[in-house]
Enzyme design. Structure first.
Site, PDB file in Angstrom:
ATOM      1  N   LYS A 192      71.688 115.455  22.396  1.00 26.50           N
ATOM      2  CA  LYS A 192      70.276 115.477  22.517  1.00 26.50           C
ATOM      3  C   LYS A 192      69.511 115.043  23.850  1.00 26.50           C
ATOM      4  CE  LYS A 192      69.746 111.091  19.830  1.00 26.50           C
ATOM      5  NZ  LYS A 192      71.378 110.670  20.222  1.00 26.50           N
ATOM      6  N   ARG A 213      82.324 112.373  28.307  1.00 32.23           N
ATOM      7  CA  ARG A 213      80.959 112.339  29.302  1.00 32.23           C
ATOM      8  C   ARG A 213      81.265 111.661  30.378  1.00 32.23           C
ATOM      9  NH1 ARG A 213      75.666 110.846  25.846  1.00 32.23           N
ATOM     10  NH2 ARG A 213      76.735 108.880  25.607  1.00 32.23           N
ATOM     11  N   ARG A 216      80.335 105.909  31.019  1.00 34.66           N
ATOM     12  CA  ARG A 216      79.521 104.717  30.446  1.00 34.66           C
ATOM     13  C   ARG A 216      80.455 103.722  29.896  1.00 34.66           C
ATOM     14  NH1 ARG A 216      74.463 107.123  27.395  1.00 34.66           N
ATOM     15  NH2 ARG A 216      75.184 105.442  25.894  1.00 34.66           N
ATOM     16  N   ARG A 234      65.369 104.403  15.963  1.00 35.99           N
ATOM     17  CA  ARG A 234      66.830 104.339  15.523  1.00 35.99           C
ATOM     18  C   ARG A 234      67.007 103.629  14.167  1.00 35.99           C
ATOM     19  NH1 ARG A 234      69.249 105.873  20.499  1.00 35.99           N
ATOM     20  NH2 ARG A 234      71.729 105.248  20.638  1.00 35.99           N
TER      21      ARG A 234
HETATM   22  P1  AMP Z   1      71.923 105.925  24.094  1.00 35.58           P
HETATM   23  O1  AMP Z   1      71.626 106.555  25.245  1.00 35.58           O
HETATM   24  O2  AMP Z   1      70.879 106.619  23.220  1.00 35.58           O
HETATM   25  O3  AMP Z   1      73.210 106.416  23.455  1.00 35.58           O
HETATM   26  O4  AMP Z   1      71.769 104.534  23.657  1.00 35.58           O
HETATM   27  C1  AMP Z   1      72.673 103.513  24.331  1.00 35.58           C
HETATM   28  C2  AMP Z   1      72.476 102.260  23.802  1.00 35.58           C
HETATM   29  O5  AMP Z   1      71.183 101.715  23.962  1.00 35.58           O
HETATM   30  C3  AMP Z   1      72.788 102.188  22.097  1.00 35.58           C
HETATM   31  O6  AMP Z   1      74.064 102.194  21.707  1.00 35.58           O
HETATM   32  C4  AMP Z   1      72.079 100.892  21.817  1.00 35.58           C
HETATM   33  O7  AMP Z   1      72.550  99.592  22.063  1.00 35.58           O
HETATM   34  C5  AMP Z   1      70.745 100.887  23.020  1.00 35.58           C
HETATM   35  N1  AMP Z   1      69.609 101.825  22.413  1.00 35.58           N
HETATM   36  C6  AMP Z   1      68.956 102.831  22.576  1.00 35.58           C
HETATM   37  N2  AMP Z   1      68.156 103.086  21.922  1.00 35.58           N
HETATM   38  C7  AMP Z   1      67.921 102.229  21.159  1.00 35.58           C
HETATM   39  C8  AMP Z   1      66.852 102.116  19.909  1.00 35.58           C
HETATM   40  N3  AMP Z   1      65.955 102.902  19.544  1.00 35.58           N
HETATM   41  N4  AMP Z   1      67.122 101.011  19.069  1.00 35.58           N
HETATM   42  C9  AMP Z   1      68.131  99.941  19.612  1.00 35.58           C
HETATM   43  N5  AMP Z   1      68.910 100.145  20.446  1.00 35.58           N
HETATM   44  C10 AMP Z   1      68.759 101.097  21.125  1.00 35.58           C
END
Ligand code: AMP
Length: 216
Positions: free
Chosen positions: A15, A129, A162, A90
């Site tokens: 996404k 990734r 990451r 989320r």
């Molecule tokens: P992502 O890059 O979207 O996979 O996000 C990486 C990490 O950031 C997630 O595993 C969470 O630890 C944190 N994170 C990102 N977006 C949120 C959210 N909306 N609520 C809580 N934690 C978030």
């Protein structure tokens, strides 16, 4: 009228890649809470220090921190004519907070695009990734390799894996998604806002389906 979109789906579904392309095509800001949180961690800010341990374990950062962060971002002038939220909300509490915030500003979510793919595809995408820590570009060692191995096409920085894309953490992130985020699919479907996008194809195929879903 601006376009206000939410991108929903499991980690690794692609996404972020689709969000960047669509936001650029529609000239609306791409607001990725993951990108903002990683920048805060990189900057060593108070928010970053509070978020880092949750992120490294693949857990969600507490709702109050993320909700306040998104509210600050949506109040920026570039969000006046639309935005694309990627990775937020989320949880049910985050969705409720977003609705409350929009009720105050008189705005609405126009559409929620739900990107869907089988678990084995998600695991393959996440474990292959590679990410640019400087400009947030994403690559995949097989499906979307950079022109020079290990180097970002956009800005020339060294690519990284990451910390939360390691095998154990990937499984935890998928469990967290199932336990806390998946319920939002029904929430937005019931609100008549949800469009499902089959995301098992190539980046270009999914981009075409994404653009097509917003026509008409
Ligand atoms: P992502 O890059 O979207 O996979 O996000 C990486 C990490 O950031 C997630 O595993 C969470 O630890 C944190 N994170 C990102 N977006 C949120 C959210 N909306 N609520 C809580 N934690 C978030």
């Amino acid at each position: 009228m601006g376009l206000r979109l939410v991108f929903l789906g499991p980690p690794g579904v692609g996404k972020g890649t689709q969000a960047k392309a669509l936001a650029a095509a529609r000239a609306i800001p791409h607001i990725s809470t993951g990108d903002i949180l990683r920048a805060e961690v990189g900057a060593g800010s108070e928010l970053g220090n509070q978020a880092q341990a949750f992120m490294n374990r693949g857990e969600l950062v507490p709702d109050d921190l993320v909700v306040a962060m998104v509210a600050r971002r949506l109040a920026q002038p570039d969000c006046a004519d639309g935005w694309l939220l990627d990775g937020f909300p989320r949880t049910g509490a985050q969705a409720a907070a977003l609705e409350k915030h929009l009720a105050q500003t008189g705005e609405n979510v126009d559409r929620v695009l739900y990107f869907r793919a089988a678990d084995e595809i998600l695991i393959r995408r996440l474990s292959g990734r590679r990410a640019c820590p400087e400009c947030n570009a994403n690559y995949h060692v097989e499906a979307m390799p950079p022109r020079t191995e290990g180097v970002c096409d956009q800005c020339g920085s060294a690519l990284i894996q990451r910390p939360d894309d390691q095998e154990d953490t990937i499984r935890n992130r998928l469990d967290v998604y199932r336990a806390q985020t998946r319920e939002l699919i029904d929430h937005y479907r019931a609100a008549g806002l949800l469009t499902e996008i089959d995301s098992e194809g190539t980046v270009d195929e999914v981009a075409a389906a994404t653009a097509g879903s917003l026509e008409g």
